[in-house]
Design an enzyme around this catalytic site. Structure first.
Site, PDB file in Angstrom:
ATOM      1  N   SER A 284     132.723  40.459  39.026  1.00 50.46           N
ATOM      2  CA  SER A 284     132.109  41.191  40.132  1.00 50.46           C
ATOM      3  C   SER A 284     132.157  42.685  39.842  1.00 50.46           C
ATOM      4  O   SER A 284     132.295  43.099  38.682  1.00 50.46           O
ATOM      5  CB  SER A 284     132.834  40.854  41.439  1.00 50.46           C
ATOM      6  OG  SER A 284     132.136  41.374  42.545  1.00 50.46           O
ATOM      7  N   ASN A 285     132.058  43.531  40.850  1.00 49.19           N
ATOM      8  CA  ASN A 285     132.152  44.985  40.668  1.00 49.19           C
ATOM      9  C   ASN A 285     132.788  45.598  41.910  1.00 49.19           C
ATOM     10  O   ASN A 285     133.194  44.876  42.825  1.00 49.19           O
ATOM     11  CB  ASN A 285     130.769  45.577  40.380  1.00 49.19           C
ATOM     12  CG  ASN A 285     129.799  45.272  41.502  1.00 49.19           C
ATOM     13  OD1 ASN A 285     130.000  45.682  42.644  1.00 49.19           O
ATOM     14  ND2 ASN A 285     128.757  44.502  41.198  1.00 49.19           N
ATOM     15  N   HIS A 286     132.858  46.922  41.945  1.00 48.59           N
ATOM     16  CA  HIS A 286     133.649  47.600  42.986  1.00 48.59           C
ATOM     17  C   HIS A 286     132.884  47.897  44.271  1.00 48.59           C
ATOM     18  O   HIS A 286     133.390  48.626  45.127  1.00 48.59           O
ATOM     19  CB  HIS A 286     134.181  48.929  42.441  1.00 48.59           C
ATOM     20  CG  HIS A 286     135.122  48.761  41.294  1.00 48.59           C
ATOM     21  ND1 HIS A 286     136.365  48.214  41.453  1.00 48.59           N
ATOM     22  CD2 HIS A 286     134.985  49.056  39.978  1.00 48.59           C
ATOM     23  CE1 HIS A 286     136.970  48.184  40.281  1.00 48.59           C
ATOM     24  NE2 HIS A 286     136.156  48.679  39.372  1.00 48.59           N
TER      25      HIS A 286
END
Ligand code: PMT
Length: 402
Positions: A209-211
């Site tokens: 995923s990412n932030h």
């Protein structure tokens, strides 16, 4: 008389800045608003009810029940009466109650029961305003959809100097004007916003995923809602509370699910804002059981995900506006402009992944907004809600129907 016919409930809490509520009340009345004041008992240590009642031309309400007149003040009716609930000044104590859902006086009960938008003008001393618990509470009440006006910087009652002063009444009045002016510019228009990250499973317990926190997309949803739009949100996994703000919300996990949900709504929309940080790749085939440690390395084969903005860009209808985001780490302008063309955007909002206070997770952002006709708007570092308002302005200019 810009505010003629508008009903504004003004909440006053215990702060030295309560003296400024008298000036604010006068300004609101002069602008044509009907003003009803609700004060906590500690607010009335700082300003007399007689002053506020004289300026607002209505008695100031403070208790549920007034023994002298035998009158019961109905917080539900107060909440339903108002077009806007403006709490100025908002003390740290009442802020904490708003964040927790506490209800121990007429003002907090009115806050919990009102259906109208809420605007909050905090006022505190320097270190109080910076305290992590206050910052967390401000963030929390903003995530409920309340409009939080930043405290101003200057001399404080304690003698210290810095941020914490309640926004000046003239500035609050401008924000109230903006709020009512922008309210119907998108009346009858449907706006779809994608927000947050996507998660791509590696196995039943791990994912790529990412932030992205979803804050930028949430601010956009609030700004379009305030402008009168019918707002639909397709959200990846975010901790934000998205319900109860008047948006239609669909929660998804993967890029494929986000694509399906967005495509299904696309045809009915006037504006689509692609604020989500969609994972570009997914594991080739997620393991059905938790992957066990075997040896030193775990080769990972990734497959490209669907590019939602690109695919829907091919289906864009006459008059529809597509707004993209570009999150870049180098050659930012070049990449953003390339995405504007390749993904058939009308506007692309460039934010940097490397600058302080910008992009992922922050409450602030700083962007450049490029449009397909060569326009280039550069913003300062601002709260995400202010950035969202500027984007709404640019969409309005770009739309043929505006
Ligand atoms: O959520 P926050 O913590 O508030 O952070 C906000 C943000 C940084 C996530 C947001 O402002 C932002 O920049 N969103 C887009 C991030 C991104 O994925 O940028 P990109 O340059 O990789 O993608 C370009 C555009 O194509 C974006 O509009 C993106 O939504 C879209 N896209 C990308 C890949 C993909 N598979 N499908 C897409 O639709």
């Amino acid at each position: 008389m810009i505010l003629k016919g508008k009903r504004i409930l003004v909440g006053v809490t215990g702060s030295i800045a309560a003296y400024k509520t008298a000036i604010l009340t006068r300004l609101l009345i002069k602008s044509g608003a009907e003003v009803q004041l609700v004060a906590t008992t500690s607010a009335l240590d700082f300003i007399t009810p007689l002053t506020l009642a004289t300026l607002s031309k209505r008695p100031v309400l403070s208790a549920f029940f007034e023994k002298s007149s035998g009158q019961w003040h109905n917080h539900v009716e107060l909440g339903l009466w108002a077009d806007l609930f403006l709490v100025a000044p908002l003390s740290a104590n009442t802020l904490s109650k708003f964040a927790q859902g506490a209800c121990d006086n007429l003002l907090t009960a009115t806050y919990l029961s009102c259906r109208c938008p809420v605007m909050l003008a905090p006022a505190m001393d320097l270190d109080m305003y910076q305290h992590p618990s206050v910052r967390a509470n401000l963030e929390k009440v903003a995530s409920f959809g309340n409009i939080v006006l930043d405290a101003e910087t200057g001399e404080l009652a304690s003698g210290l100097s810095g941020q914490g002063r309640m926004m000046e009444p003239e500035h609050i009045l401008e924000r109230v004007f903006d709020f009512f002016n922008s309210k119907n510019e998108f009346g009858g228009k449907k706006v779809l916003i994608t927000l947050g990250p996507t998660q791509e499973a590696l196995d039943p317990v791990r994912f790529l995923s990412n932030h992205s926190s979803g804050k930028m997309g949430f601010a956009l949803a609030q700004a379009f809602k305030a402008a009168g739009a019918d707002v639909h949100v397709v959200a990846g996994p975010v901790a934000l509370k998205l319900d109860g703000h008047g948006f239609q919300v669909q929660r998804v996990t993967t890029a494929t699910e986000m694509y399906e949900a967005t495509k299904a709504l696309h045809g009915q929309m006037d504006v689509i804002v692609f604020a989500a940080a969609v994972a570009d790749f997914r594991p080739e085939s997620p393991a059905s059981q938790k992957i066990k440690k075997q040896g030193e390395e775990l080769p990972l084969r990734l497959f490209p995900n669907v590019d939602i903005a690109f695919e829907l860009g091919k289906m864009k209808k006459e008059g529809q506006i597509h707004v993209g985001f570009a999150l870049e780490t180098e050659q930012e302008e070049v990449h953003a402009k390339a995405k504007l063309i390749r993904k058939n955007f009308d506007l692309v909002v460039l934010n940097s992944a490397t600058e302080e206070g910008v992009g992922f997770k922050h409450d602030t952002n700083q962007v450049r907004i490029f449009n397909k006709n060569g326009g280039d708007v550069q913003t300062a570092l601002l709260p995400k809600l202010d950035i969202a308002r500027l984007i709404v302005e640019e969409v309005k200019k770009a739309a043929a129907w505006s």
